[in-house]
Design a protein around this motif. Sequence first.
Motif, PDB file in Angstrom:
ATOM      1  N   PRO A  77       0.878  -1.167  -0.012  1.00  0.00           N
ATOM      2  CA  PRO A  77      -0.137  -0.071   0.079  1.00  0.00           C
ATOM      3  C   PRO A  77       0.946   1.076  -0.172  1.00  0.00           C
ATOM      4  CG  PRO A  77      -0.220  -0.962   2.125  1.00  0.00           C
ATOM      5  CD  PRO A  77       0.733  -2.064   1.170  1.00  0.00           C
ATOM      6  N   ASP A  78       2.260   1.104   0.431  1.00  0.00           N
ATOM      7  CA  ASP A  78       2.976   2.520   0.363  1.00  0.00           C
ATOM      8  C   ASP A  78       3.813   2.734  -0.866  1.00  0.00           C
ATOM      9  OD1 ASP A  78       2.060   2.742   2.932  1.00  0.00           O
ATOM     10  OD2 ASP A  78       3.775   1.795   3.869  1.00  0.00           O
ATOM     11  N   CYS A  79       4.392   1.472  -1.404  1.00  0.00           N
ATOM     12  CA  CYS A  79       5.055   1.643  -2.493  1.00  0.00           C
ATOM     13  C   CYS A  79       4.816   1.161  -3.940  1.00  0.00           C
ATOM     14  CB  CYS A  79       6.661   1.289  -2.418  1.00  0.00           C
ATOM     15  SG  CYS A  79       6.766  -0.642  -2.167  1.00  0.00           S
ATOM     16  N   ALA A  80       3.503   0.156  -3.803  1.00  0.00           N
ATOM     17  CA  ALA A  80       3.125  -0.609  -4.882  1.00  0.00           C
ATOM     18  C   ALA A  80       3.862  -1.774  -5.414  1.00  0.00           C
ATOM     19  CB  ALA A  80       2.658   0.303  -6.061  1.00  0.00           C
ATOM     20  N   GLU A  81       5.026  -1.757  -4.786  1.00  0.00           N
ATOM     21  CA  GLU A  81       5.914  -3.209  -5.019  1.00  0.00           C
ATOM     22  C   GLU A  81       5.147  -4.321  -4.744  1.00  0.00           C
ATOM     23  OE1 GLU A  81       8.971  -3.374  -6.858  1.00  0.00           O
ATOM     24  OE2 GLU A  81       8.672  -1.533  -6.973  1.00  0.00           O
ATOM     25  N   ALA A  82       5.520  -5.507  -5.275  1.00  0.00           N
ATOM     26  CA  ALA A  82       4.779  -6.958  -4.946  1.00  0.00           C
ATOM     27  C   ALA A  82       5.077  -7.106  -3.378  1.00  0.00           C
ATOM     28  CB  ALA A  82       5.294  -7.886  -5.754  1.00  0.00           C
TER      29      ALA A  82
END
Length: 113
Positions: free
Chosen positions: A28-33
């Motif tokens: 939710p913070d960086c959109a990385e998996a």
Amino acid sequence: MRQRTHHVCLSCRKGFKRDLGAPAGPCPDCAEAMVEAGEQLAVPPRADRDAWRALTVVLGAGLRFHPECRCCNDGPGYRPRTMREVRERREEAARSGRPLAEVLAEPGPWARI
């Protein structure tokens, strides 16, 4: 009672609890998996970079922290918590020819305690 599991973002060094079986999805913070790590993971403190680097290797090797059975809380078992421990286990895996995931999951006699 709902069962919850840890999903971790290795980029942000954060852990999130989600319903068991829910897809990891993006952070939710960086959109990385994110990686589903299991119900019994002890998420390291965010400031402990060494522990997060070790956790990245452990999760990358395919280890997860699920209980052996659903009826008891038997703990996640051993995992290296520092990069020094990871290096020792990598050396042991290379020396013995055993899979890295297997060697990472046991304390072993090569460990300096």
